[in-house]
Design an enzyme around this catalytic site. Structure first.
Site, PDB file in Angstrom:
ATOM      1  CG  HIS A 181      38.639  42.845  31.993  1.00 27.70           C
ATOM      2  ND1 HIS A 181      39.590  42.065  31.395  1.00 27.70           N
ATOM      3  CD2 HIS A 181      38.525  42.386  33.261  1.00 27.70           C
ATOM      4  CE1 HIS A 181      40.056  41.175  32.258  1.00 27.70           C
ATOM      5  NE2 HIS A 181      39.429  41.342  33.404  1.00 27.70           N
ATOM      6  CG  ASP A 200      38.092  43.744  37.115  1.00 29.21           C
ATOM      7  OD1 ASP A 200      38.101  42.773  37.894  1.00 29.21           O
ATOM      8  OD2 ASP A 200      38.990  43.937  36.273  1.00 29.21           O
ATOM      9  CG  HIS A 216      45.057  43.911  39.571  1.00 25.13           C
ATOM     10  ND1 HIS A 216      45.123  43.530  38.246  1.00 25.13           N
ATOM     11  CD2 HIS A 216      44.196  43.060  40.173  1.00 25.13           C
ATOM     12  CE1 HIS A 216      44.332  42.481  38.063  1.00 25.13           C
ATOM     13  NE2 HIS A 216      43.761  42.180  39.212  1.00 25.13           N
TER      14      HIS A 216
END
Length: 601
Positions: free
Chosen positions: A227, A312, A239
């Site tokens: 990422h 993402d 998250h």
């Protein structure tokens, strides 16, 4: 299907000899004609990849229909395509039953797309990294995860397994894999990357990432290095929070950049952003996904990356803290992103995709985003679909599933690779290798069907009478006492751990139960073998354990390899792809990078 494929040949016919000039120079004139025929909303929609509920494109399942209506105002994937013409879909585990079902789902989505006036095929993506992140489960071949492959040190295995994964995904209609992970995991307490990374050494990570990109490409799917600019040194899960990376620019260039530079050199066609704040790269405190200095200034201008940039997931807290959901896609596009992944739901559970789509359209109408900037992203998306052959034939060939997915040859390749990854970290008591034959063995600790039970079955096959005590991620004192009682009279105890290092008692953490379980089992005086089936760092939390194996994964293949290693049927070949630090001094190595014992010297 044939008619749809033939109807698309206008887009795949040989290019005219005339060369475009001006801003269209070097671009495919067929794609440019398609782009010019699209409305502003059609273009904006091409940049979204959506989550959908159900296991078929036309599902009428009551729960799935209700979930889709809440998110999109329609019943299923086919209706989403008809109403919005999105660029693609992402599959999660709840979309998957078996390979033939997934292929049918994929073909249903593509039929819906080819029934639309523009006839633009869909990107169908998933996260199939291998190891602990694999949306497509058996009978599909399960690749060892990244850290496991790196422990085996074989770029040949990494490439071969990526090729197999790519072939199997393509056989079921998936054309993009959000893998490999290019993060350099230098923080043992990283809650979100860990074994998804190839390791803590930028050179090792770079070589494995390059191998996998080439493997996925030869398997027929788009690889995605993630990422950017590097999620390997954080203690926050993006998250649920907003990670901050404290690396200086020089540290970032030394640690985090090399795998992405290598990926670009290998021709990677897609790079995923990270929802992380990196003040050394952008002092504005914007997450990288929304940072023009990072996505355009560094990735585009300095690294000369010309492929697709995908965000993402936009439902992750790491990108939602600072701005409202409707501003996020606009800011991501302004930063340099092309694809907007998985729009979220609001606090009421209502999807915000329609509002996000409208926000992008409005941003172009008001001039905040130029239409030329929008077109650049849409062109990249269309060009990648064309490169994957989707305009020519977007469908999965269901007749080929049986000869591709989970074949004997593929499964054997995965097992051979797994057999090279198991790492014997500690054998101080000389307990290993075991001899096959009658003995009483307790297998205790964290469990899935392929971990504790799989280990117990494998040990039993070699003559032992096995007892199993499954204690979960956070064993209670009662469970520990029960396991200790079960250890009485056993000849051997096998303790299974999964991130036992996560001893914090704060909410969201596992607590010290697993470490306490191992310590209690060791204190019984029974011979104990500890097998860490995820992060290799666990040994620092129970150094009194004399025998310790790391498998980096709990797939059935990893557990078969662990059993074969226990009994000396294979010599442990894995070498640590990370440093295991001491518990109280992260700067001091308990076991160094590259450490790994063997039975034969």
């Amino acid at each position: 299907m044939a008619a749809a494929a033939l109807a698309a040949t206008a887009l795949t016919a040989p290019a005219a000899h005339a060369q475009a000039t001006g801003p269209d120079a070097g671009k495919d004139p067929r794609l440019m004609r398609l782009l010019r025929s699209m409305s502003l909303q059609d273009k904006a929609a091409q940049l979204f990849v959506l989550q959908v509920y159900g296991k078929s494109a036309d599902t009428a399942d009551t729960a799935d229909v209700a979930a889709n209506r809440k998110l999109y105002g329609v019943d299923n994937a086919a209706q989403i395509v008809a109403r919005y013409h999105p660029g693609g879909f992402i599959y999660y585990a709840n979309n998957v039953t078996d390979p033939r079902q997934v292929a049918g789902f994929s073909n249903g989505i593509q039929r819906a797309a080819m029934a639309q006036p523009l006839r633009v095929p869909e990107t169908i993506a998933t996260d199939q990294e291998g190891g602990i992140v694999a949306r497509i489960q058996p009978p599909a071949t399960q690749s060892p995860g990244s850290m496991a492959l790196a422990a085996g040190r074989s770029t040949g295995d990494a490439r071969a397994l990526a090729r197999i994964t790519g072939q199997e995904l393509r056989a079921i209609g998936v054309n993009q894999d959000y893998a490999p992970d290019a993060d350099v995991n230098v923080n043992p307490a990283n809650p979100v990357i860990g074994v998804r990374s190839f390791g803590s050494d930028p050179s090792l990570v770079s070589s494995m990432v390059t191998a996998q990109i080439r493997g996925y490409r030869s398997g027929g799917v788009t690889a995605t290095a993630k990422h950017f600019p590097g999620h390997g040194d954080t203690t926050t899960d993006s998250h649920t929070g907003v990670p901050r990376i404290g690396h200086t620019r020089a540290q970032w260039e030394k640690l985090d950049l090399p795998p992405f530079r290598a990926a670009i050199a290998a021709g990677v066609e897609s790079i995923m952003t990270a929802h992380i704040i990196v003040p050394a790269l952008d002092p504005s405190e914007d997450p990288a996904t929304l940072s023009k200095p990072i996505l355009t200034g560094i990735l585009r201008d300095q690294l000369h990356y010309s492929g697709v940039i995908v965000t993402d997931a936009l439902d992750m807290q790491g990108v939602r803290d600072k701005y409202g959901d409707e501003r996020i896609p606009v800011l991501a596009l302004k930063a340099g992103a092309d694809v907007l992944l998985k729009p979220p739901a609001d606090a009421s559970g209502t999807g915000v995709f329609a509002r996000q789509l409208a926000a992008v359209v409005d941003a172009v109408k008001t001039g905040e985003i130029s239409e030329q900037r929008l077109d650049a992203s849409v062109y990249r998306v269309l060009a990648l679909k064309q490169k994957r052959g989707l305009f020519r034939d977007p469908y999965a060939d269901t007749a080929r599933i049986g000869g591709t997915v989970g074949t004997r040859a593929h499964l054997a390749a995965a097992q051979r690779a797994a057999d090279r990854t198991t790492t014997l970290v500690k054998n101080d008591a000389g307990l290993l290798p075991l001899k096959a034959g009658p003995r009483k063995v307790l297998v205790a600790g964290w469990a899935t069907a392929s971990s504790t039970a799989g280990l117990a079955a494998g040990i039993a096959e070699r003559g032992a009478a096995t007892t199993v005590r499954s204690t979960g991620l956070s064993p209670t004192q009662a469970q520990i006492d029960d396991a200790v009682a079960a250890a009485s009279g056993q000849d051997l105890v096998v303790a299974v751990t999964n991130r036992a290092w996560d001893v914090s008692t704060e909410p969201g953490h596992q607590g010290p139960g697993q470490a306490n379980l191992v310590k209690a089992l060791v204190a019984t005086g029974r011979p104990v073998v500890v097998i860490a089936v995820r992060d290799p760092y666990d040994i620092a939390y129970f150094p009194e354990a004399a025998t310790y194996l790391a498998t980096y994964s709990y797939t059935a293949e990893a557990q078969r390899s662990a059993v074969k290693t226990l009994f000396g049927e294979i010599d442990p070949q894995g070498r640590l792809p990370v440093v295991i630090p001491t518990r109280d001094d992260p700067g001091t190595a308990l076991y160094p990078f590259g450490h790994g014992l063997t039975y034969h010297h």
